[in-house]
Design a protein around this motif. Structure first.
Motif, PDB file in Angstrom:
ATOM      1  N   GLY A  49     -29.409 -18.097 -45.715  1.00 35.28           N
ATOM      2  CA  GLY A  49     -29.620 -16.884 -44.932  1.00 35.28           C
ATOM      3  C   GLY A  49     -30.659 -15.970 -45.553  1.00 35.28           C
ATOM      4  N   LEU A  50     -30.591 -15.792 -46.865  1.00 33.90           N
ATOM      5  CA  LEU A  50     -31.578 -14.952 -47.548  1.00 33.90           C
ATOM      6  C   LEU A  50     -32.974 -15.583 -47.459  1.00 33.90           C
ATOM      7  CD1 LEU A  50     -29.513 -13.964 -50.727  1.00 33.90           C
ATOM      8  CD2 LEU A  50     -30.059 -12.517 -48.751  1.00 33.90           C
ATOM      9  N   GLY A  51     -33.038 -16.906 -47.630  1.00 32.43           N
ATOM     10  CA  GLY A  51     -34.326 -17.583 -47.520  1.00 32.43           C
ATOM     11  C   GLY A  51     -34.924 -17.459 -46.130  1.00 32.43           C
ATOM     12  N   SER A  52     -34.060 -17.485 -45.097  1.00 32.10           N
ATOM     13  CA  SER A  52     -34.562 -17.379 -43.730  1.00 32.10           C
ATOM     14  C   SER A  52     -35.236 -16.034 -43.487  1.00 32.10           C
ATOM     15  CB  SER A  52     -33.428 -17.588 -42.727  1.00 32.10           C
ATOM     16  OG  SER A  52     -32.558 -16.476 -42.684  1.00 32.10           O
ATOM     17  N   LEU A  53     -34.757 -14.979 -44.166  1.00 27.31           N
ATOM     18  CA  LEU A  53     -35.391 -13.673 -44.004  1.00 27.31           C
ATOM     19  C   LEU A  53     -36.842 -13.710 -44.486  1.00 27.31           C
ATOM     20  CD1 LEU A  53     -32.505 -11.328 -45.218  1.00 27.31           C
ATOM     21  CD2 LEU A  53     -33.150 -11.873 -42.856  1.00 27.31           C
ATOM     22  N   VAL A 114     -30.638 -28.316 -37.384  1.00 25.00           N
ATOM     23  CA  VAL A 114     -29.608 -29.070 -38.100  1.00 25.00           C
ATOM     24  C   VAL A 114     -29.092 -28.321 -39.316  1.00 25.00           C
ATOM     25  CG1 VAL A 114     -31.243 -30.336 -39.569  1.00 25.00           C
ATOM     26  CG2 VAL A 114     -29.025 -31.365 -39.005  1.00 25.00           C
ATOM     27  N   VAL A 115     -29.932 -27.460 -39.876  1.00 23.80           N
ATOM     28  CA  VAL A 115     -29.535 -26.657 -41.039  1.00 23.80           C
ATOM     29  C   VAL A 115     -28.244 -25.895 -40.743  1.00 23.80           C
ATOM     30  CG1 VAL A 115     -30.178 -24.653 -42.434  1.00 23.80           C
ATOM     31  CG2 VAL A 115     -31.874 -26.437 -41.930  1.00 23.80           C
ATOM     32  N   HIS A 116     -28.174 -25.309 -39.570  1.00 24.37           N
ATOM     33  CA  HIS A 116     -27.017 -24.481 -39.221  1.00 24.37           C
ATOM     34  C   HIS A 116     -25.737 -25.311 -39.074  1.00 24.37           C
ATOM     35  CE1 HIS A 116     -24.904 -21.013 -37.783  1.00 24.37           C
ATOM     36  NE2 HIS A 116     -24.622 -21.582 -36.607  1.00 24.37           N
ATOM     37  N   HIS A 117     -25.880 -26.604 -38.829  1.00 23.81           N
ATOM     38  CA  HIS A 117     -24.720 -27.477 -38.637  1.00 23.81           C
ATOM     39  C   HIS A 117     -24.378 -28.288 -39.887  1.00 23.81           C
ATOM     40  CE1 HIS A 117     -24.017 -27.185 -34.220  1.00 23.81           C
ATOM     41  NE2 HIS A 117     -25.252 -26.702 -34.261  1.00 23.81           N
ATOM     42  N   GLN A 130     -28.917 -20.258 -41.966  1.00 27.83           N
ATOM     43  CA  GLN A 130     -29.982 -20.252 -40.972  1.00 27.83           C
ATOM     44  C   GLN A 130     -31.185 -21.078 -41.435  1.00 27.83           C
ATOM     45  OE1 GLN A 130     -29.828 -18.813 -37.872  1.00 27.83           O
ATOM     46  NE2 GLN A 130     -27.685 -18.381 -38.378  1.00 27.83           N
ATOM     47  N   PRO A 131     -31.923 -21.667 -40.492  1.00 28.23           N
ATOM     48  CA  PRO A 131     -33.083 -22.498 -40.858  1.00 28.23           C
ATOM     49  C   PRO A 131     -34.249 -21.671 -41.366  1.00 28.23           C
ATOM     50  CG  PRO A 131     -32.903 -22.291 -38.471  1.00 28.23           C
ATOM     51  CD  PRO A 131     -31.664 -21.668 -39.039  1.00 28.23           C
ATOM     52  N   THR A 236     -25.046 -32.254 -50.038  1.00 27.98           N
ATOM     53  CA  THR A 236     -25.878 -31.556 -51.017  1.00 27.98           C
ATOM     54  C   THR A 236     -25.723 -30.056 -50.819  1.00 27.98           C
ATOM     55  OG1 THR A 236     -28.119 -31.238 -51.881  1.00 27.98           O
ATOM     56  CG2 THR A 236     -27.913 -31.579 -49.519  1.00 27.98           C
ATOM     57  N   PHE A 237     -25.848 -29.320 -51.927  1.00 24.96           N
ATOM     58  CA  PHE A 237     -25.851 -27.861 -51.874  1.00 24.96           C
ATOM     59  C   PHE A 237     -27.214 -27.312 -52.272  1.00 24.96           C
ATOM     60  CE2 PHE A 237     -21.349 -28.943 -52.898  1.00 24.96           C
ATOM     61  CZ  PHE A 237     -20.799 -28.507 -51.687  1.00 24.96           C
ATOM     62  N   ASN A 238     -28.203 -28.195 -52.373  1.00 24.81           N
ATOM     63  CA  ASN A 238     -29.563 -27.791 -52.722  1.00 24.81           C
ATOM     64  C   ASN A 238     -30.228 -27.175 -51.500  1.00 24.81           C
ATOM     65  OD1 ASN A 238     -32.400 -27.797 -53.084  1.00 24.81           O
ATOM     66  ND2 ASN A 238     -32.239 -29.380 -54.647  1.00 24.81           N
ATOM     67  N   PRO A 239     -30.545 -25.879 -51.511  1.00 24.52           N
ATOM     68  CA  PRO A 239     -31.096 -25.231 -50.319  1.00 24.52           C
ATOM     69  C   PRO A 239     -32.373 -25.890 -49.801  1.00 24.52           C
ATOM     70  CG  PRO A 239     -30.429 -23.588 -51.926  1.00 24.52           C
ATOM     71  CD  PRO A 239     -30.330 -24.917 -52.608  1.00 24.52           C
ATOM     72  N   LEU A 240     -33.237 -26.355 -50.703  1.00 20.71           N
ATOM     73  CA  LEU A 240     -34.482 -26.978 -50.263  1.00 20.71           C
ATOM     74  C   LEU A 240     -34.201 -28.265 -49.493  1.00 20.71           C
ATOM     75  CD1 LEU A 240     -37.547 -26.772 -50.274  1.00 20.71           C
ATOM     76  CD2 LEU A 240     -37.561 -28.064 -52.414  1.00 20.71           C
ATOM     77  N   ARG A 241     -33.252 -29.060 -49.965  1.00 17.35           N
ATOM     78  CA  ARG A 241     -32.896 -30.293 -49.259  1.00 17.35           C
ATOM     79  C   ARG A 241     -32.197 -29.984 -47.940  1.00 17.35           C
ATOM     80  NH1 ARG A 241     -29.662 -34.596 -52.350  1.00 17.35           N
ATOM     81  NH2 ARG A 241     -30.001 -35.600 -50.330  1.00 17.35           N
ATOM     82  N   VAL A 242     -31.345 -28.970 -47.948  1.00 17.61           N
ATOM     83  CA  VAL A 242     -30.679 -28.576 -46.704  1.00 17.61           C
ATOM     84  C   VAL A 242     -31.717 -28.184 -45.650  1.00 17.61           C
ATOM     85  CG1 VAL A 242     -29.165 -26.854 -45.639  1.00 17.61           C
ATOM     86  CG2 VAL A 242     -28.548 -27.856 -47.845  1.00 17.61           C
ATOM     87  N   ALA A 243     -32.752 -27.466 -46.088  1.00 19.58           N
ATOM     88  CA  ALA A 243     -33.769 -26.976 -45.158  1.00 19.58           C
ATOM     89  C   ALA A 243     -34.696 -28.062 -44.645  1.00 19.58           C
ATOM     90  CB  ALA A 243     -34.591 -25.870 -45.833  1.00 19.58           C
ATOM     91  N   THR A 244     -34.878 -29.136 -45.407  1.00 22.05           N
ATOM     92  CA  THR A 244     -35.952 -30.088 -45.084  1.00 22.05           C
ATOM     93  C   THR A 244     -35.485 -31.519 -44.869  1.00 22.05           C
ATOM     94  OG1 THR A 244     -36.375 -30.536 -47.442  1.00 22.05           O
ATOM     95  CG2 THR A 244     -37.599 -28.716 -46.428  1.00 22.05           C
ATOM     96  N   HIS A 245     -34.197 -31.818 -45.007  1.00 16.10           N
ATOM     97  CA  HIS A 245     -33.767 -33.221 -45.037  1.00 16.10           C
ATOM     98  C   HIS A 245     -34.097 -33.971 -43.747  1.00 16.10           C
ATOM     99  CE1 HIS A 245     -30.216 -31.523 -42.971  1.00 16.10           C
ATOM    100  NE2 HIS A 245     -30.085 -32.725 -42.458  1.00 16.10           N
TER     101      HIS A 245
END
Length: 310
Positions: A49-53, A114-117, A130-131, A236-245
């Motif tokens: 969420g913070l990254g999405s901002l 997909v990030v949100h799910h 959030q993506p 995974t809990f890695n935000p970068l992987r969550v955002a781009t997988h």
């Protein structure tokens, strides 16, 4: 330019208070059947969420430029008045439905959403997951701009829609009285949307109103308890992987594609789409697997087979 408040910013204190209350409620009244909270999962959701901002602020520059150009070119103007704002919210919610539905059925759009799910939990922090690539969303609202709605008013309506959806991400609220359940998106309806069971997949896309799903055939009521997450969870809990997988998965599939039509399908068809050459192979493999116990005479059961759907 209309002066409208940043409803998301003003709602942050409420987000924090409600999240703390929900966390405490699980401590005081645990529910073994509910997904509840997990520290790493919640931290990842907050981080997303913070990254999405940050990323939304970057994407906003070209989007505002396009919206402003379209608004300047259209001869239409919709004034921001006490009675036009509810109409704008209604129209924005209608386009949100189609944006949301599109982000489930077109793979390159799904790569954003997909990030949100991706969380296997369902709580208020899930709403914050959030993506970071929301550049796929803005085209769905161009009709509002072309009809003369000021870009700032569209942003206000989008923010109000997002704020509304925060409270539907919870298992602590059961079904509401029937009139509310019939018209509004509620926690019950949104639990279905986040579920990974086959009968619940790609259902209940509404933002504020659930009537769009009822009108366009995508509504399913909550009957069995949902299982949250993806049909193929990313673990995974890695935000970068969550955002781009999913973007990475698309790139791999495009590289392995045997033709340009397959490459296009990997990008623009549904997330679970397979070309005929692979679909036929998978069907043959399943048939051989089904026949194997009969050929060997060993009918040992290992439970129902599960076929993942992308």
């Amino acid at each position: 330019m209309p002066h409208l408040p940043d409803v998301v910013l003003w709602s942050v204190p409420a987000f924090v208070v409600l999240t703390v209350v929900e966390m405490v409620s699980y401590r005081l009244h645990p529910d073994e059947d509910a997904a509840g909270y997990e520290a790493k999962d919640a931290a990842t959701s907050v981080g997303m969420g913070l990254g999405s901002l940050v990323f939304d602020a970057l994407w906003k520059i070209p989007i505002v430029a396009v919206y402003s150009a379209v608004y300047t070119l259209t001869p239409l103007r919709v004034p921001v008045l006490w009675w036009t704002l509810p109409l704008m919210l209604l129209v924005q919610d209608f386009f949100y439905y189609w944006s949301h539905r599109g982000h489930h059925v077109v793979r390159v759009l799904w790569a954003c959403h997909v990030v949100h799910h991706s969380s296997e939990k369902f709580n208020f922090t899930t709403a914050l997951r959030q993506p970071w690539t929301t550049w796929t969303v803005w085209p769905f609202y161009l009709p509002m701009i072309a009809l003369g709605v000021h870009p700032a008013a569209v942003a206000f309506c989008s923010g109000a829609n997002l704020v509304y959806q925060f409270w539907v991400h919870t298992e602590r609220v059961g079904k509401l009285p029937r009139p509310f359940e019939y018209v509004l998106n509620t926690p019950s309806h949104h639990r279905v949307h986040h579920a990974s069971q086959g009968g619940y997949l790609d259902r209940n896309f509404g933002g504020i109103l659930i009537i769009w799903d009822r009108m366009f055939g995508s509504f399913v009521p909550e009957t069995e308890r949902p299982v949250y997450g993806l049909t193929k969870n990313i673990h995974t809990f890695n935000p970068l992987r969550v955002a781009t997988h999913e973007y990475a998965a698309i790139a791999r599939d495009v590289r392995a594609a045997g033709s340009w039509s397959e490459r296009a399908g990997r990008v623009f068809r549904g997330p679970g789409w397979q070309p005929a050459r692979l679909a036929g192979t998978q069907t043959a493999e399943k048939s051989r697997a089904a026949e194997k116990p009969r050929r060997t005479g060993k009918a040992k059961s290992s439970g129902p087979a599960k076929e993942p759907v992308a």
